[in-house]
Design a protein around this motif. Structure first.
Motif, PDB file in Angstrom:
ATOM      1  N   GLU A   1     -14.148 -11.282 -49.546  1.00  0.00           N
ATOM      2  CA  GLU A   1     -13.121 -10.443 -48.920  1.00  0.00           C
ATOM      3  C   GLU A   1     -13.618  -9.755 -47.649  1.00  0.00           C
ATOM      4  OE1 GLU A   1     -11.599  -7.722 -51.768  1.00  0.00           O
ATOM      5  OE2 GLU A   1     -10.696  -9.290 -53.032  1.00  0.00           O
ATOM      6  N   GLN A   2     -14.929  -9.689 -47.495  1.00  0.00           N
ATOM      7  CA  GLN A   2     -15.491  -9.096 -46.273  1.00  0.00           C
ATOM      8  C   GLN A   2     -15.337 -10.004 -45.048  1.00  0.00           C
ATOM      9  OE1 GLN A   2     -19.559  -8.082 -48.178  1.00  0.00           O
ATOM     10  NE2 GLN A   2     -19.411  -6.702 -46.429  1.00  0.00           N
ATOM     11  N   PHE A   3     -15.065 -11.282 -45.268  1.00  0.00           N
ATOM     12  CA  PHE A   3     -15.030 -12.236 -44.164  1.00  0.00           C
ATOM     13  C   PHE A   3     -13.880 -11.928 -43.206  1.00  0.00           C
ATOM     14  CE2 PHE A   3     -13.477 -16.280 -42.321  1.00  0.00           C
ATOM     15  CZ  PHE A   3     -14.590 -16.594 -41.548  1.00  0.00           C
TER      16      PHE A   3
ATOM     17  N   ASP B   1     -17.080 -21.997 -43.245  1.00  0.00           N
ATOM     18  CA  ASP B   1     -16.902 -22.104 -44.697  1.00  0.00           C
ATOM     19  C   ASP B   1     -18.020 -21.367 -45.440  1.00  0.00           C
ATOM     20  OD1 ASP B   1     -14.650 -23.620 -44.240  1.00  0.00           O
ATOM     21  OD2 ASP B   1     -15.631 -25.545 -44.603  1.00  0.00           O
ATOM     22  N   TYR B   2     -19.239 -21.481 -44.929  1.00  0.00           N
ATOM     23  CA  TYR B   2     -20.381 -20.792 -45.537  1.00  0.00           C
ATOM     24  C   TYR B   2     -20.173 -19.280 -45.487  1.00  0.00           C
ATOM     25  CZ  TYR B   2     -25.053 -18.762 -45.875  1.00  0.00           C
ATOM     26  OH  TYR B   2     -26.127 -17.982 -46.220  1.00  0.00           O
ATOM     27  N   CYS B   3     -19.754 -18.774 -44.329  1.00  0.00           N
ATOM     28  CA  CYS B   3     -19.541 -17.326 -44.170  1.00  0.00           C
ATOM     29  C   CYS B   3     -18.423 -16.837 -45.088  1.00  0.00           C
ATOM     30  CB  CYS B   3     -19.207 -16.994 -42.722  1.00  0.00           C
ATOM     31  SG  CYS B   3     -20.568 -17.253 -41.571  1.00  0.00           S
ATOM     32  N   ALA B   4     -17.327 -17.606 -45.148  1.00  0.00           N
ATOM     33  CA  ALA B   4     -16.192 -17.209 -45.982  1.00  0.00           C
ATOM     34  C   ALA B   4     -16.593 -17.162 -47.455  1.00  0.00           C
ATOM     35  CB  ALA B   4     -15.033 -18.179 -45.776  1.00  0.00           C
ATOM     36  N   LYS B   5     -17.393 -18.128 -47.892  1.00  0.00           N
ATOM     37  CA  LYS B   5     -17.829 -18.170 -49.284  1.00  0.00           C
ATOM     38  C   LYS B   5     -18.785 -17.020 -49.601  1.00  0.00           C
ATOM     39  CE  LYS B   5     -20.259 -21.107 -52.624  1.00  0.00           C
ATOM     40  NZ  LYS B   5     -20.970 -22.398 -52.846  1.00  0.00           N
TER      41      LYS B   5
ATOM     42  N   LYS C   1     -14.436 -11.696 -36.304  1.00  0.00           N
ATOM     43  CA  LYS C   1     -15.861 -11.354 -36.151  1.00  0.00           C
ATOM     44  C   LYS C   1     -16.726 -12.617 -36.212  1.00  0.00           C
ATOM     45  CE  LYS C   1     -15.459  -6.630 -37.865  1.00  0.00           C
ATOM     46  NZ  LYS C   1     -15.296  -6.172 -36.476  1.00  0.00           N
ATOM     47  N   PHE C   2     -16.329 -13.580 -37.027  1.00  0.00           N
ATOM     48  CA  PHE C   2     -17.055 -14.855 -37.064  1.00  0.00           C
ATOM     49  C   PHE C   2     -17.004 -15.521 -35.692  1.00  0.00           C
ATOM     50  CE2 PHE C   2     -16.694 -19.504 -37.440  1.00  0.00           C
ATOM     51  CZ  PHE C   2     -17.975 -19.798 -37.907  1.00  0.00           C
TER      52      PHE C   2
ATOM     53  N   ARG D   1     -28.575 -15.270 -40.724  1.00  0.00           N
ATOM     54  CA  ARG D   1     -29.163 -13.923 -40.620  1.00  0.00           C
ATOM     55  C   ARG D   1     -28.055 -12.872 -40.562  1.00  0.00           C
ATOM     56  NH1 ARG D   1     -33.126 -16.429 -36.967  1.00  0.00           N
ATOM     57  NH2 ARG D   1     -31.893 -15.752 -35.163  1.00  0.00           N
ATOM     58  N   TRP D   2     -26.985 -13.186 -39.824  1.00  0.00           N
ATOM     59  CA  TRP D   2     -25.844 -12.259 -39.697  1.00  0.00           C
ATOM     60  C   TRP D   2     -25.185 -12.037 -41.059  1.00  0.00           C
ATOM     61  CZ3 TRP D   2     -20.393 -13.667 -39.889  1.00  0.00           C
ATOM     62  CH2 TRP D   2     -19.542 -12.598 -39.602  1.00  0.00           C
ATOM     63  N   VAL D   3     -24.984 -13.106 -41.809  1.00  0.00           N
ATOM     64  CA  VAL D   3     -24.378 -12.988 -43.139  1.00  0.00           C
ATOM     65  C   VAL D   3     -25.248 -12.113 -44.040  1.00  0.00           C
ATOM     66  CG1 VAL D   3     -23.824 -14.261 -45.248  1.00  0.00           C
ATOM     67  CG2 VAL D   3     -23.068 -15.140 -43.035  1.00  0.00           C
ATOM     68  N   ALA D   4     -26.555 -12.340 -43.981  1.00  0.00           N
ATOM     69  CA  ALA D   4     -27.475 -11.544 -44.814  1.00  0.00           C
ATOM     70  C   ALA D   4     -27.381 -10.068 -44.460  1.00  0.00           C
ATOM     71  CB  ALA D   4     -28.902 -12.050 -44.628  1.00  0.00           C
ATOM     72  N   GLN D   5     -27.221  -9.766 -43.173  1.00  0.00           N
ATOM     73  CA  GLN D   5     -27.078  -8.367 -42.736  1.00  0.00           C
ATOM     74  C   GLN D   5     -25.783  -7.756 -43.274  1.00  0.00           C
ATOM     75  OE1 GLN D   5     -27.322  -8.734 -38.491  1.00  0.00           O
ATOM     76  NE2 GLN D   5     -29.533  -9.112 -38.500  1.00  0.00           N
ATOM     77  N   GLN D   6     -24.691  -8.558 -43.295  1.00  0.00           N
ATOM     78  CA  GLN D   6     -23.409  -8.067 -43.800  1.00  0.00           C
ATOM     79  C   GLN D   6     -23.490  -7.781 -45.303  1.00  0.00           C
ATOM     80  OE1 GLN D   6     -20.877  -7.619 -41.373  1.00  0.00           O
ATOM     81  NE2 GLN D   6     -22.706  -8.180 -40.213  1.00  0.00           N
TER      82      GLN D   6
END
Length: 601
Positions: free
Chosen positions: A566-568, A558-562, A572-573, A594-599
């Motif tokens: 649209e990049q989610f 949910d954190y990654c999707a938020k 890949k998750f 850290r991965w989200v920050a890189q994206q």
């Protein structure tokens, strides 16, 4: 420094070649320092793994390190506990000398994991688990029998393999004597199994006391000797194993049976929770920390469990209405327990049904995953000698070298404990994309240190498997309302575990209270409920891992999707969750953020 390291430094220097000389020198020096720290850590953890395997030959066999196949676990005694303590302290000292700020990539994850695990091992030394070394669910007495059956990790391909197991069996007898001595000491200190568990141990030992050696589980490899063996070799092995079984193993199992029946069971305890043991509250808190890797109290977990049980009951009522059942939820539960239409007629039917579901799921997995393990898995029935006390289903990882596939075990001992409506959800959990995906992929990751390749965390592994179940509808499964109900049954089981585990070990619940709670809140067979409750009594904290791990993985999704919008990409998750192997939840959360920050960046 290896060739790959030198190549990496050469590339690094080339990339910065267009800047001034001082900057090149500074950057190169940083790379050298980082590489040096990474390499030092790699050397340390590999050395630790080798030393740890030498102290645990059975573990070595399961991870494909066969040089210890003729050895058994060290006897349980103060001297060998001191060896384990010294090993832990030695490597805590070694990694303390590293500069953690210079670690990068996988090495940083390895350091965080390794340091945490060593510290936790030292904390666990405060509690006398060696006084209760076996129970009806866990113990090398059952692992050993599985190895000796030829149906597990012990190889029986050469004459030397057969000879190795004879030597290992002799070590098992020595170890078993130390188990008896430890359990006798446990009686003196008041650290004993509950009687309800102790009595379940007895038949596990009595099953191996046979008059006819050919009826022993340890004769199975003899009956299946390779055709390449000469007649003389076969005759020699038959003679050796006949002697091993009749003169070594049967007397050892008989001796332990007598001890259990005459000494241990009469002195076992009437209470069931860890809170009733000396220093039991602190011991249970340590078990929660060990199994969940999370900073949650027993009270917090108990409350979460009660809320989840009520939520899932609401979902079950919707299914009841959908299938047109008239009557309340309790009547619906009884209908599902008692109606023959929901159960198989034979063990063969059970296995065939799961093989069919395997094919169905395998075809749909690519919808949500861009990676998959190379190793396949098989569906097998749990062996008869351990079926009575074994879980309803389990998973055994494939051999690291690819010589043996993963195994999805189904317990067909009690057909009423294997309803048809759990086919899809149980297969997802134990096999693909649940345990089989996670464990097999972890073993296949290139360059992962062996402590991570073959290590694990219950909260990650079981949390992932339960999260995988939640993907069923996204995979196009659970279209039959009864199969969806089966998913709810499994989720409810994991929610009830939060209540039961904490209730039994922190709130003074009795075994009977636990059984009543599960009967009131599920349609599980009573025999299965009893087995589950006794499992929680035997394995404090372990059952908490499923739901808490699922919650954390779903929270991270949910954190990654938020954050990514649209990049989610869910594929890949899933890769990010699985590709680095099992991680403690706090370390997984840091990694995903850290991965989200890189994206984003």
């Amino acid at each position: 420094m290896n060739k790959k390291a030198i190549l990496a430094l050469a590339i690094s220097a080339a990339l910065v070649g267009c800047v001034d000389g001082n900057k090149v020198q500074e950057t190169s020096q940083t790379a050298i320092t980082s590489q040096s720290q990474n390499q030092q850590l790699e050397n340390i953890v590999e050395a630790y793994f080798d030393e740890a395997l030498a102290l645990s030959p059975i573990s070595a066999t399961f991870v494909g390190e066969y040089q210890y196949n003729d050895q058994y676990s060290l006897p349980i005694n103060a001297q060998n506990r001191a060896k384990q303590h010294a090993l832990t302290q030695k490597y805590l000292t070694r990694i303390a000398a590293l500069d953690a700020d210079q670690l990068t990539g996988q090495s940083l994850l390895t350091f965080e994991i390794f340091q945490r695990d060593l510290r936790l091992a030292q904390e666990q030394e405060r509690f006398p688990s060696y006084l209760i070394p076996i129970d009806q669910m866990n113990g090398e007495h059952n692992t050993f029998a599985g190895l000796g059956s030829g149906q597990s990790a012990q190889p029986f391909n050469t004459v030397e393999d057969y000879s190795n197991f004879i030597k290992r069996a002799e070590g098992f007898v020595v170890w078993l004597t130390s188990v008896e001595e430890s359990m006798r000491e446990g009686i003196k200190q008041g650290v004993v199994l509950p009687k309800v568990l102790a009595v379940k141990l007895l038949p596990q030992f009595q099953a191996h006391v046979v008059d006819d050696v050919t009826k022993s589980v340890f004769w199975m490899p003899v009956a299946a000797m390779p055709d390449t063996f000469s007649l003389a070799q076969k005759q020699q092995i038959e003679m050796q194993y006949s002697s091993l079984i009749s003169k070594t193993l049967v007397p050892a199992y008989q001796k332990m049976s007598v001890f259990l029946e005459n000494e241990y069971i009469p002195n076992s305890r009437s209470t069931v929770g860890y809170s009733d043991l000396p220093n039991g509250k602190a011991w249970y808190d340590a078990e929660i920390k060990s199994h969940t890797t999370l900073a949650l109290s027993a009270d917090e977990i108990h409350k979460i469990g009660l809320q989840e049980v009520e939520r899932i009951l609401g979902e079950m009522r919707k299914v009841k209405q959908q299938v047109g059942f008239e009557g309340d939820l309790v009547a619906f539960f009884n209908h599902l327990r008692e109606s023959d239409e929901f159960y198989f007629n034979s063990a063969e039917e059970v296995i065939a049904a799961y093989e069919a579901v395997k094919a169905k799921i395998d075809a749909r997995v690519p919808l949500l995953f861009e990676i998959a393990p190379k190793a396949d898995y098989e569906v097998k029935a749990v062996e008869a000698f351990r079926a009575e006390s074994a879980a309803g289903a389990s998973y055994q990882s494939p051999a690291p070298d690819g010589s043996r596939p993963g195994i999805f075990y189904i317990n067909t001992h009690n057909l009423k404990a294997q309803p048809k409506f759990i086919l899809e959800t149980l297969s997802i959990h134990e096999a693909a994309p649940g345990h089989h995906f996670q464990v097999a992929l972890q073993q296949e990751v290139e360059g992962l240190p062996r402590i991570r390749k073959f290590g694990g965390y219950t909260v990650f592994e079981e949390g992932w498997a339960l999260y995988a179940e939640s993907l069923g509808k996204e995979l196009g499964l659970f279209t039959d309302p009864y199969q969806w109900y089966g998913r709810l049954v499994d989720e409810q089981l994991r929610a009830m575990r939060l209540v039961l585990d904490t209730g039994l070990h922190a709130k003074g619940w009795t075994r009977e209270q636990g059984i009543e709670f599960m009967m009131a809140n599920s349609s599980m067979a009573q025999s299965d409920i009893i087995s589950e409750v006794e499992r929680y009594i035997a394995m404090p904290g372990q059952a908490l891992s499923y739901k808490l791990g699922q919650f954390k993985i779903r929270e991270l999704r949910d954190y990654c999707a938020k954050e990514l919008g649209e990049q989610f990409d869910v594929k890949k998750f899933h890769s990010q969750i699985l590709i680095d192997g099992a991680l403690p939840m706090p370390i997984l959360e840091q990694k995903i953020k850290r991965w989200v920050a890189q994206q984003q960046g």
